[in-house]
Design a protein around this motif. Structure first.
Motif, PDB file in Angstrom:
ATOM      1  N   TYR A  55       0.714  -1.251  -0.104  1.00  0.00           N
ATOM      2  CA  TYR A  55      -0.072  -0.098   0.084  1.00  0.00           C
ATOM      3  C   TYR A  55       0.753   1.188   0.008  1.00  0.00           C
ATOM      4  CZ  TYR A  55      -3.987   3.108   0.358  1.00  0.00           C
ATOM      5  OH  TYR A  55      -5.046   3.771   0.326  1.00  0.00           O
ATOM      6  N   HIS A  58       1.349   3.698  -2.634  1.00  0.00           N
ATOM      7  CA  HIS A  58       0.469   4.557  -3.429  1.00  0.00           C
ATOM      8  C   HIS A  58       0.627   6.052  -2.595  1.00  0.00           C
ATOM      9  CE1 HIS A  58      -3.267   6.565  -3.922  1.00  0.00           C
ATOM     10  NE2 HIS A  58      -3.731   6.811  -2.801  1.00  0.00           N
ATOM     11  N   HIS A  82      -1.652  10.871   3.459  1.00  0.00           N
ATOM     12  CA  HIS A  82      -3.116  11.206   3.245  1.00  0.00           C
ATOM     13  C   HIS A  82      -4.023  10.156   3.574  1.00  0.00           C
ATOM     14  CE1 HIS A  82      -2.649   9.225  -0.639  1.00  0.00           C
ATOM     15  NE2 HIS A  82      -3.828   9.243  -0.595  1.00  0.00           N
ATOM     16  N   ASP A  83      -3.551   8.898   3.520  1.00  0.00           N
ATOM     17  CA  ASP A  83      -4.416   7.946   3.884  1.00  0.00           C
ATOM     18  C   ASP A  83      -4.348   7.257   5.054  1.00  0.00           C
ATOM     19  OD1 ASP A  83      -6.136   7.726   1.551  1.00  0.00           O
ATOM     20  OD2 ASP A  83      -4.731   6.613   0.590  1.00  0.00           O
ATOM     21  N   ASP A 149      -3.900  12.115  -5.732  1.00  0.00           N
ATOM     22  CA  ASP A 149      -4.403  11.066  -5.026  1.00  0.00           C
ATOM     23  C   ASP A 149      -5.308  10.521  -5.977  1.00  0.00           C
ATOM     24  OD1 ASP A 149      -5.222   8.991  -3.320  1.00  0.00           O
ATOM     25  OD2 ASP A 149      -6.998  10.198  -2.776  1.00  0.00           O
TER      26      ASP A 149
HETATM   27 MN    MN Z   1      -5.371   7.656  -1.366  1.00  0.00          MN
END
Ligand code: MN
Length: 400
Positions: A55, A58, A82-83, A149
């Motif tokens: 992940y 990303h 950001h996530d 994003d």
């Molecule tokens: Mn994202």
């Protein structure tokens, strides 16, 4: 996917560092960025993308897009993180403690935007855009991270189920690409639209792509000949003239062919010749030379230098005929205008970084950014009013 084959789908931290160190301003706080990377990597742990890829790649790729736009340290950290608040156990308090209130505010903003329900029904579109812009009005960097994003998700959309690809593509067309356009971030707008179109109408997309490929050689030759003619007349008179040819985005050709019912050879601005010079007065000097060599088409001259577009775009546009009466567009601009034409509002951060913090120019940039924000919001209000007036009119006179 011909057009985008040169775009890396996933970038790692080494590549992010490379982009940051290549930045002309090069004022990045690498310790803070590395700390954000390590924190995000740990937070995402062994989470994977649908494609099976770790992940963390990303957010790192999103940070690369943000860095390529020339955004600042906090934006890059915000992109890396950001996530984390939405998808891992990390809290905003932790982020605030480790990276400061600014970074936390960016992450909070991105998380909130992702919770806005986007309706793809057309009448909801303006409303959605407005909501998002109001969310951004506090800090435009939030929107820039969100756009990056969306863009990265589109770059890696192939492994998603078809319905999801179409839903996301529609949202991009109706909400995110128009926002990128308003902010003048052409690089993101064009790629978002083209990638979305590819899922919404794969056959139409491919037709145009093939057509462009087939005519590429002729176009290159044509541009080369135009370029030589202009250079021959400017050499030794106007210094540092840079000329290149550009093809319009597939989506903009699509809109003209499918929606306005034109064929490819009826669209004479499928491509344009772009002339970049050092100073504003050289722009007008080049214009004189161009109109001397080629016959200008009446009413096709636009001076966006003295009258910039609402999204800050500046250039001189003119459409002229070559000796075989083939019409083509010429765009003339300075390097600074060119940077703004490609990166829009993000360009302002770049200049800001280059000039160092706290300076007089810095205040001016803040002022400019605020002005642009106010303008965008005003415009939206005005559009809403027009819309309401139109509806009112239709109801009254046509009873619908
Ligand atoms: Mn994202």
């Amino acid at each position: 996917m011909g057009k985008f084959s040169n775009v890396a789908h996933y970038q790692d931290f080494t590549e992010l560092k490379k982009i940051l160190s290549a930045s002309a301003a090069n004022t990045y706080d690498m310790d803070k960025i590395e700390k954000a990377y390590k924190f995000a990597e740990k937070a995402h742990g062994d989470q994977r993308r649908v494609s099976g890829i770790p992940y963390i790649l990303h957010p790192v790729s999103v940070a690369c897009i943000v860095a390529e736009l020339g955004m600042d340290t906090d934006s890059v950290c915000g992109a890396l993180l950001h996530d984390t608040v939405e998808d891992t156990g990390v809290t905003l308090e932790e982020v605030t403690k480790l990276f400061g209130a600014d970074v936390a505010k960016l992450i909070d903003g991105v998380t909130k935007i992702s919770k806005i329900p986007y309706s793809t029904r057309e009448q909801q579109q303006a409303e959605n855009i407005r909501k998002m812009l109001i969310a951004m009005a506090d800090d435009i960097r939030v929107i820039i991270i969100k756009l990056a994003d969306r863009l990265h998700n589109m770059r890696t959309m192939d492994c998603m189920p078809e319905q999801k690809r179409r839903d996301k593509s529609l949202e991009n067309m109706q909400v995110f690409a128009p926002i990128a356009h308003r902010l003048g971030i052409k690089t993101i707008k064009d790629e978002l639209e083209d990638r979305s179109l590819q899922y919404l109408d794969p056959i139409g997309y491919k037709e145009i792509e093939d057509d462009l490929l087939m005519t590429e050689e002729d176009r290159d030759k044509f541009i080369e000949s135009i370029k030589n003619q202009i250079l021959a007349k400017t050499e030794g008179i106007i210094p540092g003239v840079y000329i290149s040819g550009r093809v319009k985005s597939i989506n903009s050709i699509y809109r003209k062919t499918y929606m306005q019912g034109k064929t490819m050879d009826q669209i004479f601005d499928i491509f344009a010749v772009r002339v970049i010079v050092d100073t504003v007065s050289d722009c007008y000097n080049v214009l004189g030379v161009v109109h001397d060599i080629f016959k200008p088409i009446p009413n096709r001259f636009k001076d966006y230098i003295s009258m910039p577009k609402p999204n800050m775009y500046q250039s001189l546009h003119t459409t002229v005929l070559d000796k075989n009466a083939i019409p083509f567009e010429i765009q003339i601009r300075t390097w600074e205008m060119h940077y703004t034409a490609e990166y829009g509002i993000a360009a302002h951060w770049k200049y800001k970084l280059g000039m160092g913090a706290g300076g007089k120019n810095n205040d001016k940039m803040e002022e400019n950014i605020k002005k642009v924000k106010d303008m965008i919001l005003d415009q939206l209000e005005a559009e809403d009013v027009t819309d309401i007036a139109k509806k009112e009119y239709q109801k009254r006179f046509y009873g619908k």
